[in-house]
Design a protein around this motif. Structure first.
Motif, PDB file in Angstrom:
ATOM      1  N   ALA A 157       0.876  -1.176   0.000  1.00  0.00           N
ATOM      2  CA  ALA A 157       0.000   0.000   0.000  1.00  0.00           C
ATOM      3  C   ALA A 157       0.907   1.218   0.000  1.00  0.00           C
ATOM      4  O   ALA A 157       1.902   1.268   0.732  1.00  0.00           O
ATOM      5  CB  ALA A 157      -0.864  -0.009   1.249  1.00  0.00           C
ATOM      6  N   LEU A 164       5.770   4.194   1.335  1.00  0.00           N
ATOM      7  CA  LEU A 164       5.308   2.917   1.886  1.00  0.00           C
ATOM      8  C   LEU A 164       5.179   2.992   3.411  1.00  0.00           C
ATOM      9  O   LEU A 164       4.455   2.233   4.045  1.00  0.00           O
ATOM     10  CB  LEU A 164       6.380   1.881   1.536  1.00  0.00           C
ATOM     11  CG  LEU A 164       6.053   0.427   1.517  1.00  0.00           C
ATOM     12  CD1 LEU A 164       5.475   0.077   0.160  1.00  0.00           C
ATOM     13  CD2 LEU A 164       7.334  -0.385   1.715  1.00  0.00           C
ATOM     14  N   ASN A 169       9.196   4.490  10.417  1.00  0.00           N
ATOM     15  CA  ASN A 169       8.742   3.124  10.107  1.00  0.00           C
ATOM     16  C   ASN A 169       7.272   2.864  10.382  1.00  0.00           C
ATOM     17  O   ASN A 169       6.821   1.721  10.308  1.00  0.00           O
ATOM     18  CB  ASN A 169       9.583   2.068  10.839  1.00  0.00           C
ATOM     19  CG  ASN A 169      10.865   1.777  10.100  1.00  0.00           C
ATOM     20  OD1 ASN A 169      10.839   1.325   8.973  1.00  0.00           O
ATOM     21  ND2 ASN A 169      11.979   2.096  10.724  1.00  0.00           N
ATOM     22  N   SER A 171       3.770   2.459   9.236  1.00  0.00           N
ATOM     23  CA  SER A 171       3.079   2.360   7.937  1.00  0.00           C
ATOM     24  C   SER A 171       1.588   2.135   8.148  1.00  0.00           C
ATOM     25  O   SER A 171       0.869   1.750   7.230  1.00  0.00           O
ATOM     26  CB  SER A 171       3.671   1.234   7.103  1.00  0.00           C
ATOM     27  OG  SER A 171       3.392  -0.006   7.692  1.00  0.00           O
ATOM     28  N   THR A 199      10.070  -5.397   8.640  1.00  0.00           N
ATOM     29  CA  THR A 199       8.605  -5.379   8.744  1.00  0.00           C
ATOM     30  C   THR A 199       8.154  -6.238   9.924  1.00  0.00           C
ATOM     31  O   THR A 199       7.269  -5.838  10.693  1.00  0.00           O
ATOM     32  CB  THR A 199       7.973  -5.871   7.416  1.00  0.00           C
ATOM     33  OG1 THR A 199       8.353  -4.939   6.413  1.00  0.00           O
ATOM     34  CG2 THR A 199       6.472  -5.961   7.497  1.00  0.00           C
ATOM     35  N   ASP A 203       6.357  -3.768  12.430  1.00  0.00           N
ATOM     36  CA  ASP A 203       4.895  -3.875  12.342  1.00  0.00           C
ATOM     37  C   ASP A 203       4.340  -4.991  13.228  1.00  0.00           C
ATOM     38  O   ASP A 203       3.148  -5.007  13.521  1.00  0.00           O
ATOM     39  CB  ASP A 203       4.447  -4.154  10.894  1.00  0.00           C
ATOM     40  CG  ASP A 203       4.799  -3.017   9.944  1.00  0.00           C
ATOM     41  OD1 ASP A 203       5.378  -2.027  10.420  1.00  0.00           O
ATOM     42  OD2 ASP A 203       4.511  -3.140   8.745  1.00  0.00           O
ATOM     43  N   LYS A 292      12.601  -3.025   1.054  1.00  0.00           N
ATOM     44  CA  LYS A 292      13.831  -3.732   0.621  1.00  0.00           C
ATOM     45  C   LYS A 292      13.487  -5.129   0.127  1.00  0.00           C
ATOM     46  O   LYS A 292      14.052  -5.613  -0.855  1.00  0.00           O
ATOM     47  CB  LYS A 292      14.811  -3.846   1.789  1.00  0.00           C
ATOM     48  CG  LYS A 292      15.539  -2.547   2.065  1.00  0.00           C
ATOM     49  CD  LYS A 292      16.608  -2.756   3.123  1.00  0.00           C
ATOM     50  CE  LYS A 292      17.176  -1.424   3.555  1.00  0.00           C
ATOM     51  NZ  LYS A 292      17.447  -1.353   4.990  1.00  0.00           N
ATOM     52  N   THR A 293      12.588  -5.781   0.813  1.00  0.00           N
ATOM     53  CA  THR A 293      12.205  -7.145   0.431  1.00  0.00           C
ATOM     54  C   THR A 293      11.530  -7.136  -0.940  1.00  0.00           C
ATOM     55  O   THR A 293      11.900  -7.906  -1.834  1.00  0.00           O
ATOM     56  CB  THR A 293      11.262  -7.728   1.513  1.00  0.00           C
ATOM     57  OG1 THR A 293      11.936  -7.650   2.760  1.00  0.00           O
ATOM     58  CG2 THR A 293      10.871  -9.148   1.217  1.00  0.00           C
ATOM     59  N   SER A 296      14.015  -6.506  -3.639  1.00  0.00           N
ATOM     60  CA  SER A 296      14.911  -7.620  -3.983  1.00  0.00           C
ATOM     61  C   SER A 296      14.230  -8.564  -4.975  1.00  0.00           C
ATOM     62  O   SER A 296      14.878  -9.075  -5.888  1.00  0.00           O
ATOM     63  CB  SER A 296      15.391  -8.360  -2.724  1.00  0.00           C
ATOM     64  OG  SER A 296      14.348  -9.128  -2.180  1.00  0.00           O
TER      65      SER A 296
HETATM   66  N1  NAP Z   1       2.889   0.052   3.045  1.00  0.00           N
HETATM   67  C1  NAP Z   1       3.034  -1.246   2.982  1.00  0.00           C
HETATM   68  O1  NAP Z   1       2.349  -1.951   2.224  1.00  0.00           O
HETATM   69  C2  NAP Z   1       4.067  -1.890   3.860  1.00  0.00           C
HETATM   70  C3  NAP Z   1       4.126  -3.280   3.928  1.00  0.00           C
HETATM   71  C4  NAP Z   1       5.081  -3.877   4.700  1.00  0.00           C
HETATM   72  C5  NAP Z   1       5.992  -3.078   5.393  1.00  0.00           C
HETATM   73  N2  NAP Z   1       5.902  -1.734   5.313  1.00  0.00           N
HETATM   74  C6  NAP Z   1       6.853  -0.895   6.034  1.00  0.00           C
HETATM   75  O2  NAP Z   1       8.123  -1.084   5.439  1.00  0.00           O
HETATM   76  C7  NAP Z   1       9.104  -0.812   6.443  1.00  0.00           C
HETATM   77  C8  NAP Z   1      10.143  -1.889   6.400  1.00  0.00           C
HETATM   78  O3  NAP Z   1      10.728  -1.924   5.121  1.00  0.00           O
HETATM   79  P1  NAP Z   1      12.270  -2.122   4.950  1.00  0.00           P
HETATM   80  O4  NAP Z   1      12.586  -1.942   3.527  1.00  0.00           O
HETATM   81  O5  NAP Z   1      12.966  -1.263   5.928  1.00  0.00           O
HETATM   82  O6  NAP Z   1      12.525  -3.593   5.444  1.00  0.00           O
HETATM   83  P2  NAP Z   1      12.004  -5.042   5.075  1.00  0.00           P
HETATM   84  O7  NAP Z   1      11.898  -5.201   3.602  1.00  0.00           O
HETATM   85  O8  NAP Z   1      10.833  -5.398   5.905  1.00  0.00           O
HETATM   86  O9  NAP Z   1      13.205  -5.917   5.610  1.00  0.00           O
HETATM   87  C9  NAP Z   1      14.419  -5.771   4.950  1.00  0.00           C
HETATM   88  C10 NAP Z   1      15.419  -6.759   5.484  1.00  0.00           C
HETATM   89  O10 NAP Z   1      14.943  -8.100   5.362  1.00  0.00           O
HETATM   90  C11 NAP Z   1      15.981  -8.940   4.888  1.00  0.00           C
HETATM   91  N3  NAP Z   1      15.600  -9.410   3.557  1.00  0.00           N
HETATM   92  C12 NAP Z   1      14.402  -9.299   2.999  1.00  0.00           C
HETATM   93  N4  NAP Z   1      14.370  -9.874   1.780  1.00  0.00           N
HETATM   94  C13 NAP Z   1      15.583 -10.356   1.569  1.00  0.00           C
HETATM   95  C14 NAP Z   1      16.172 -11.054   0.490  1.00  0.00           C
HETATM   96  N5  NAP Z   1      15.515 -11.359  -0.602  1.00  0.00           N
HETATM   97  N6  NAP Z   1      17.441 -11.402   0.590  1.00  0.00           N
HETATM   98  C15 NAP Z   1      18.113 -11.117   1.688  1.00  0.00           C
HETATM   99  N7  NAP Z   1      17.620 -10.461   2.740  1.00  0.00           N
HETATM  100  C16 NAP Z   1      16.373 -10.076   2.683  1.00  0.00           C
HETATM  101  C17 NAP Z   1      17.240  -8.059   4.868  1.00  0.00           C
HETATM  102  O11 NAP Z   1      17.814  -8.219   6.133  1.00  0.00           O
HETATM  103  P3  NAP Z   1      19.378  -7.939   6.432  1.00  0.00           P
HETATM  104  O12 NAP Z   1      19.542  -6.457   6.297  1.00  0.00           O
HETATM  105  O13 NAP Z   1      19.546  -8.428   7.827  1.00  0.00           O
HETATM  106  O14 NAP Z   1      20.150  -8.663   5.396  1.00  0.00           O
HETATM  107  C18 NAP Z   1      16.692  -6.681   4.694  1.00  0.00           C
HETATM  108  O15 NAP Z   1      17.477  -5.657   5.205  1.00  0.00           O
HETATM  109  C19 NAP Z   1       8.394  -0.742   7.758  1.00  0.00           C
HETATM  110  O16 NAP Z   1       8.303   0.602   8.114  1.00  0.00           O
HETATM  111  C20 NAP Z   1       7.039  -1.277   7.463  1.00  0.00           C
HETATM  112  O17 NAP Z   1       6.080  -0.643   8.276  1.00  0.00           O
HETATM  113  C21 NAP Z   1       4.979  -1.114   4.560  1.00  0.00           C
END
Ligand code: NAP
Length: 346
Positions: A157, A164, A169, A171, A199, A203, A292-293, A296
């Protein structure tokens, strides 16, 4: 509209009633027609249960009508003994006159052998009816067999100005309650849901189906979390309860209650994760963030569909939403949000 296409569309409607209960089997619907009238219909309702052709033929009250009828089925009838006997034999035994099907079953155990068996028995078989629509309905099954990985649905979303989450953080409340309900419906339809480490931490999602009913044949989706360095505390919501949960990491293989820790190498982490999920018969997965996820998966071109809610809110600054290139297949205004669905054609 051509009459056969009309019946095939009905077979597609029936097929989709199996969403969420037949995986890792395909979705299949079947209609039996005699003298221009539907005399029976059915679908594959549950993994391991009767196939669509059996369900449709069983629904016919007057069995004398079956001889010489037309069977319209969305996927090639099976030719092998699996959990049930071959449907091709059933069709032959019932002296059906003609068969129309949309897709050839890509499963190497079938892959044209069903058609061959029917033709060898003197039954006329017409293939490729609304083939494109048929493959879209069975896109999860086709990904599993052809790409040898789960069908990947990205979901997020974003605000109107493309964020996002807030800088801190948070969301919450980007999408409205109506959109969130739809997400629970989607969770009920797919085999697994994945989130990244941040996340899970910020979250603390539960990653289950609560805002949509699931029927007695359905189970909660498998929860998947990436936590490379095992930083997440085990009191987080996604580790609780009996729902199967997989934690992909770099440190240990272990089973602890409902949680399976699976150790992977840092190289090819993403592909190895998909291989592991494929080996567990997970046919489809929703990637629920964070940025980030999602990025990727996008960067590695490992996605099939993206479902993006855009709200009318503005954050001005925050974590930017991912950018995606795909074909827009639908865009609908919901209650307050707009839902855009893209598919990956590359
Ligand atoms: N609006 C929406 O729809 C929504 C949905 C979900 C989350 N969010 C928000 O997004 C924010 C978090 O996002 P974010 O980008 O900071 O973090 P994230 O994507 O939740 O987590 C990222 C971490 O997960 C690991 N990771 C995920 N996929 C990977 C892959 N394919 N390969 C290796 N490692 C992987 C890595 O950990 P390492 O760094 O330890 O390697 C990476 O740093 C939060 O604020 C949350 O509230 C929003």
């Amino acid at each position: 509209m051509d009459a056969v296409e009309k019946y095939m569309r009905r077979a597609f409607e029936l097929a989709q009633l199996g969403l969420g209960t037949v995986s890792p089997n395909p979705l299949v619907g079947c209609v039996v027609v005699k003298n221009g009238k539907i005399i029976g219909e059915g679908y594959h309702q549950q993994f391991g249960g009767p196939h669509a052709e059996v369900d449709a033929l069983n629904s016919i009250k007057d069995s004398s009508l079956v001889k010489g009828s037309q069977v319209i089925v969305s996927l090639e009838p099976c030719s092998h003994h699996g959990k049930t006997p071959p449907c091709a034999d059933l069709i032959i035994g019932n002296e059906v006159g003609e068969v129309y099907l949309s897709n050839i079953d890509p499963n190497p155990l079938v892959a044209g052998k069903g058609v061959e068996k029917l033709r060898n028995a003197g039954i006329t078989v017409n293939t490729g009816i609304l083939e494109k629509e048929g493959s879209f309905i069975n896109r999860r099954f086709f990904a599993q067999i052809i790409k040898k990985r789960p069908y990947i649905i990205l979901k997020w979303a974003q605000t109107q100005d493309g964020f996002l989450a807030r800088i801190n953080n948070d969301s919450k409340w980007i999408s409205d309650s109506y959109s969130r309900k739809i997400v629970h419906k989607w969770r009920a339809e797919e085999d697994a849901i994945l989130v990244g480490t941040n996340t899970a931490f910020h979250d603390n999602p539960t990653l289950n189906v609560r805002d949509w009913s699931i029927n007695k044949n359905q189970s909660q989706p498998v929860r998947v979390v990436v936590d490379k360095h095992l930083q997440l505390k085990n009191d987080l919501n996604l580790f609780q309860g009996a729902q199967p949960t997989i934690c992909f990491n770099l440190k240990k293989n272990e089973i602890s209650g409902n949680v399976e820790y699976v150790k992977l190498n840092d190289q090819d982490f993403l592909q190895s994760m998909l291989n592991e999920l494929h080996s567990r018969n997970i046919q489809s997965i929703i990637i629920e963030g964070g940025a980030k996820t999602l990025e990727s998966f996008i960067k590695n071109n490992l996605w099939d569909e993206a479902r993006i809610f855009e709200s009318q809110k503005r954050f001005v600054e925050g974590i930017a939403s991912p950018k995606i290139e795909g074909s827009l297949i639908s865009q609908n205004k919901l209650k307050d949000d707009t839902l855009s669905v893209f598919i990956n054609n590359s």
